[in-house]
Design a protein around this motif. Structure first.
Motif, PDB file in Angstrom:
ATOM      1  N   THR A 124      47.752   6.647  23.430  1.00  0.00           N
ATOM      2  CA  THR A 124      49.015   6.749  22.698  1.00  0.00           C
ATOM      3  C   THR A 124      50.187   6.562  23.647  1.00  0.00           C
ATOM      4  O   THR A 124      51.135   5.837  23.347  1.00  0.00           O
ATOM      5  N   THR A 125      50.114   7.195  24.824  1.00  0.00           N
ATOM      6  CA  THR A 125      51.171   7.050  25.823  1.00  0.00           C
ATOM      7  C   THR A 125      51.282   5.605  26.273  1.00  0.00           C
ATOM      8  O   THR A 125      52.388   5.062  26.372  1.00  0.00           O
ATOM      9  N   ASP A 126      50.146   4.969  26.544  1.00  0.00           N
ATOM     10  CA  ASP A 126      50.145   3.566  26.958  1.00  0.00           C
ATOM     11  C   ASP A 126      50.786   2.684  25.888  1.00  0.00           C
ATOM     12  O   ASP A 126      51.561   1.780  26.202  1.00  0.00           O
ATOM     13  N   LEU A 127      50.457   2.941  24.644  1.00  0.00           N
ATOM     14  CA  LEU A 127      51.002   2.154  23.542  1.00  0.00           C
ATOM     15  C   LEU A 127      52.519   2.334  23.444  1.00  0.00           C
ATOM     16  O   LEU A 127      53.256   1.370  23.275  1.00  0.00           O
ATOM     17  N   LEU A 128      52.976   3.572  23.595  1.00  0.00           N
ATOM     18  CA  LEU A 128      54.413   3.839  23.537  1.00  0.00           C
ATOM     19  C   LEU A 128      55.156   3.181  24.692  1.00  0.00           C
ATOM     20  O   LEU A 128      56.235   2.615  24.507  1.00  0.00           O
ATOM     21  N   VAL A 129      54.568   3.217  25.877  1.00  0.00           N
ATOM     22  CA  VAL A 129      55.180   2.562  27.044  1.00  0.00           C
ATOM     23  C   VAL A 129      55.231   1.057  26.815  1.00  0.00           C
ATOM     24  O   VAL A 129      56.249   0.417  27.062  1.00  0.00           O
ATOM     25  N   GLU A 130      54.148   0.491  26.315  1.00  0.00           N
ATOM     26  CA  GLU A 130      54.103  -0.948  26.045  1.00  0.00           C
ATOM     27  C   GLU A 130      55.143  -1.337  25.000  1.00  0.00           C
ATOM     28  O   GLU A 130      55.835  -2.348  25.148  1.00  0.00           O
ATOM     29  N   MET A 131      55.284  -0.530  23.967  1.00  0.00           N
ATOM     30  CA  MET A 131      56.280  -0.821  22.935  1.00  0.00           C
ATOM     31  C   MET A 131      57.695  -0.728  23.505  1.00  0.00           C
ATOM     32  O   MET A 131      58.556  -1.546  23.170  1.00  0.00           O
ATOM     33  N   ALA A 132      57.942   0.229  24.377  1.00  0.00           N
ATOM     34  CA  ALA A 132      59.266   0.376  24.996  1.00  0.00           C
ATOM     35  C   ALA A 132      59.574  -0.826  25.881  1.00  0.00           C
ATOM     36  O   ALA A 132      60.693  -1.343  25.866  1.00  0.00           O
TER      37      ALA A 132
END
Length: 58
Positions: free
Chosen positions: A8-16
């Motif tokens: 989830t953290t990786d996905l949020l960082v990628e989206m940012a």
């Protein structure tokens, strides 16, 4: 199938990062482009296409 906290953290960082890139591209698209820079960009693009063609033939 559940996501781990890391996923989830990786996905949020990628989206940012994707949002930041989109924002930068939008800002760049609003800028005036000097003729010389446009010509150099076209020359670079053509050189890259030629290099790719040579690399594919090898």
């Amino acid at each position: 199938m559940s996501h781990s906290s890391d996923d989830t953290t990786d996905l949020l960082v990628e989206m940012a990062v994707d949002q930041e890139i989109a924002s930068l591209l939008a800002a760049i698209e609003q800028e005036e482009i000097p003729d010389r820079l446009s010509k150099l960009a076209i020359e670079l693009q053509n050189a890259l296409v030629e290099k790719r063609r040579r690399d594919v033939k090898s």
